[in-house]
Design an enzyme around this catalytic site. Structure first.
Site, PDB file in Angstrom:
ATOM      1  N   GLY A  29       0.825  -1.204   0.000  1.00  0.00           N
ATOM      2  CA  GLY A  29       0.000   0.000   0.000  1.00  0.00           C
ATOM      3  C   GLY A  29       0.854   1.245   0.000  1.00  0.00           C
ATOM      4  N   LYS A  50       2.445  -6.837   8.456  1.00  0.00           N
ATOM      5  CA  LYS A  50       2.592  -5.515   7.828  1.00  0.00           C
ATOM      6  C   LYS A  50       3.947  -4.964   8.247  1.00  0.00           C
ATOM      7  CE  LYS A  50       0.170  -1.224   6.869  1.00  0.00           C
ATOM      8  NZ  LYS A  50      -1.143  -0.580   6.805  1.00  0.00           N
ATOM      9  N   ASP A 141      -9.618   6.940   6.824  1.00  0.00           N
ATOM     10  CA  ASP A 141      -9.362   6.488   5.442  1.00  0.00           C
ATOM     11  C   ASP A 141     -10.305   5.333   5.094  1.00  0.00           C
ATOM     12  OD1 ASP A 141      -8.218   6.583   2.940  1.00  0.00           O
ATOM     13  OD2 ASP A 141      -6.394   5.496   3.504  1.00  0.00           O
TER      14      ASP A 141
HETATM   15  P1  ADP Z   1      -1.278   0.483   3.380  1.00  0.00           P
HETATM   16  O1  ADP Z   1      -1.429   1.203   4.676  1.00  0.00           O
HETATM   17  O2  ADP Z   1       0.143   0.332   2.979  1.00  0.00           O
HETATM   18  O3  ADP Z   1      -2.180   0.993   2.317  1.00  0.00           O
HETATM   19  P2  ADP Z   1      -3.107  -1.610   4.107  1.00  0.00           P
HETATM   20  O4  ADP Z   1      -3.082  -1.944   5.547  1.00  0.00           O
HETATM   21  O5  ADP Z   1      -4.199  -0.721   3.621  1.00  0.00           O
HETATM   22  O6  ADP Z   1      -1.703  -1.024   3.664  1.00  0.00           O
HETATM   23  O7  ADP Z   1      -3.147  -2.954   3.266  1.00  0.00           O
HETATM   24  C1  ADP Z   1      -3.049  -2.968   1.851  1.00  0.00           C
HETATM   25  C2  ADP Z   1      -3.779  -4.189   1.331  1.00  0.00           C
HETATM   26  O8  ADP Z   1      -3.186  -5.375   1.846  1.00  0.00           O
HETATM   27  C3  ADP Z   1      -5.249  -4.248   1.729  1.00  0.00           C
HETATM   28  O9  ADP Z   1      -6.067  -3.574   0.795  1.00  0.00           O
HETATM   29  C4  ADP Z   1      -5.527  -5.728   1.760  1.00  0.00           C
HETATM   30  O10 ADP Z   1      -5.861  -6.198   0.478  1.00  0.00           O
HETATM   31  C5  ADP Z   1      -4.186  -6.318   2.169  1.00  0.00           C
HETATM   32  N1  ADP Z   1      -4.172  -6.579   3.622  1.00  0.00           N
HETATM   33  C6  ADP Z   1      -3.868  -5.735   4.619  1.00  0.00           C
HETATM   34  N2  ADP Z   1      -3.997  -6.317   5.820  1.00  0.00           N
HETATM   35  C7  ADP Z   1      -4.407  -7.580   5.589  1.00  0.00           C
HETATM   36  C8  ADP Z   1      -4.731  -8.712   6.411  1.00  0.00           C
HETATM   37  N3  ADP Z   1      -4.652  -8.656   7.741  1.00  0.00           N
HETATM   38  N4  ADP Z   1      -5.119  -9.845   5.797  1.00  0.00           N
HETATM   39  C9  ADP Z   1      -5.204  -9.916   4.447  1.00  0.00           C
HETATM   40  N5  ADP Z   1      -4.920  -8.906   3.623  1.00  0.00           N
HETATM   41  C10 ADP Z   1      -4.519  -7.748   4.177  1.00  0.00           C
END
Ligand code: ADP
Length: 300
Positions: A29, A50, A141
């Site tokens: 992301g 993450k 967000d």
């Molecule tokens: P960023 O803050 O970098 O945008 P996000 O937390 O929004 O990251 O996560 C980006 C994408 O990764 C999400 O849209 C989702 O598809 C995937 N994702 C994030 N957390 C999870 C999770 N716990 N399980 C599965 N997919 C996840």
């Protein structure tokens, strides 16, 4: 499907803290990278990790950890498994969910969901928003890619709220409202941001709900009038001046009432979540929508 030209923070097969073995990248992301990993100390159970580089100019993972920890036990929150940091990166380990709602929407032929799927998903998101507000934080967000469906048989019909990187505490330690700042930088995603955000004002609880409102309208109709406009200020003006009747042409009347309630709310006000929930229940009732209906992606 990693397509980033930048060096990735973790590599496949790398093991973090002798416990989590990286399997693949699932998302990259704005701020961090998300990996699927197996928990070597728990029957190789799949988890999500993450990570954020220690050199990242904007460090947000600490905030994410703080919010996710407080959300433990809530229905729409991922399970928190651990976190840590070293010289290279900060990491957060949580339960792995399935696809996000932006992916599901993209896979539909007309980029929209049935009324049944849209309303029931929105209903769960409303509950999720209420949960994060109940611990004193705004999400800031709210958008389809920040919600994912569960991936196991027991939770695949539950929506999970992701990404607390832009969250902000609106209650202080004593549980009182923090005073609003007179100016605040734009936060969020242009398509779904509330007018308050466009105006660089302090966001309140109603603004997470405005984003839900835009999401729901898009789910039902397939698009929003500002979908092709890049200029943030122009989108802000369009949202401010939009005529609800034309915006909500194909939507149930209750969505008007939803927006009218949000219009009455300012930073200090507590939204009437029960009223909004009743409006969604009313749409469900009037349209014969049942909780047992399959979601659009469950058909075929
Ligand atoms: P960023 O803050 O970098 O945008 P996000 O937390 O929004 O990251 O996560 C980006 C994408 O990764 C999400 O849209 C989702 O598809 C995937 N994702 C994030 N957390 C999870 C999770 N716990 N399980 C599965 N997919 C996840």
């Amino acid at each position: 499907m990693a397509s980033s030209s930048e060096a990735e923070i973790l590599r496949v097969s790398q093991v973090i803290r002798d416990r989590w073995k990286i399997k693949s990248k699932v998302g990259g992301g704005g701020f961090g990278e998300i990996y699927e990993a197996s928990d070597l100390q728990n029957h190789n159970e799949s988890v999500a990790i993450k990570v954020e580089s220690s050199k990242a100019t904007k460090q947000v993972l600490k905030m994410e950890v703080a919010v996710l920890r407080r959300l433990q036990g809530k229905r729409h929150a991922c399970k928190f498994y651990g976190c840590g940091r070293n010289d290279e990166f900060n990491y957060l380990v949580m339960s792995l969910q399935g696809k996000n709602l932006a992916d599901f929407r993209r896979e539909t032929p007309r980029q929209c969901f049935s009324l049944s799927t849209s309303i029931r998903i929105a209903h769960q998101i409303l509950e999720g928003i209420r949960e994060i507000h109940s611990i004193g934080f705004l999400h800031r967000d709210i958008k389809p890619s920040n919600f994912a469906m569960g991936r196991s048989t027991s939770n695949q019909r539950t929506v999970y709220m992701l990404d607390f990187g832009l969250a902000r505490q609106f209650l202080n330690q004593k549980g009182e409202m923090r005073s609003p700042r007179s100016a605040a930088g734009f936060r969020g995603t242009v398509r779904y941001a509330a007018v308050t955000a466009h105006k660089n004002k302090e966001m309140g609880r109603q603004d997470d709900l405005w984003s839900l409102f835009y999401m729901l309208t898009e789910f039902i109709q397939g698009s929003l009038p500002w979908r092709k406009i890049k200029d943030k200020d122009e989108v802000g003006r369009m949202k401010e001046n939009v005529d609800l009747n034309s915006l909500l042409e194909e939507c149930p009347l209750e969505l008007h009432q939803f927006a009218l309630h949000l219009k009455t709310l300012g930073y200090m006000d507590t939204p009437d979540y029960d009223y909004l929930s009743r409006l969604l229940s009313q749409v469900e009732r009037e349209n014969g929508i049942s909780q047992d209906d399959p979601f659009d992606w469950e058909i075929n």
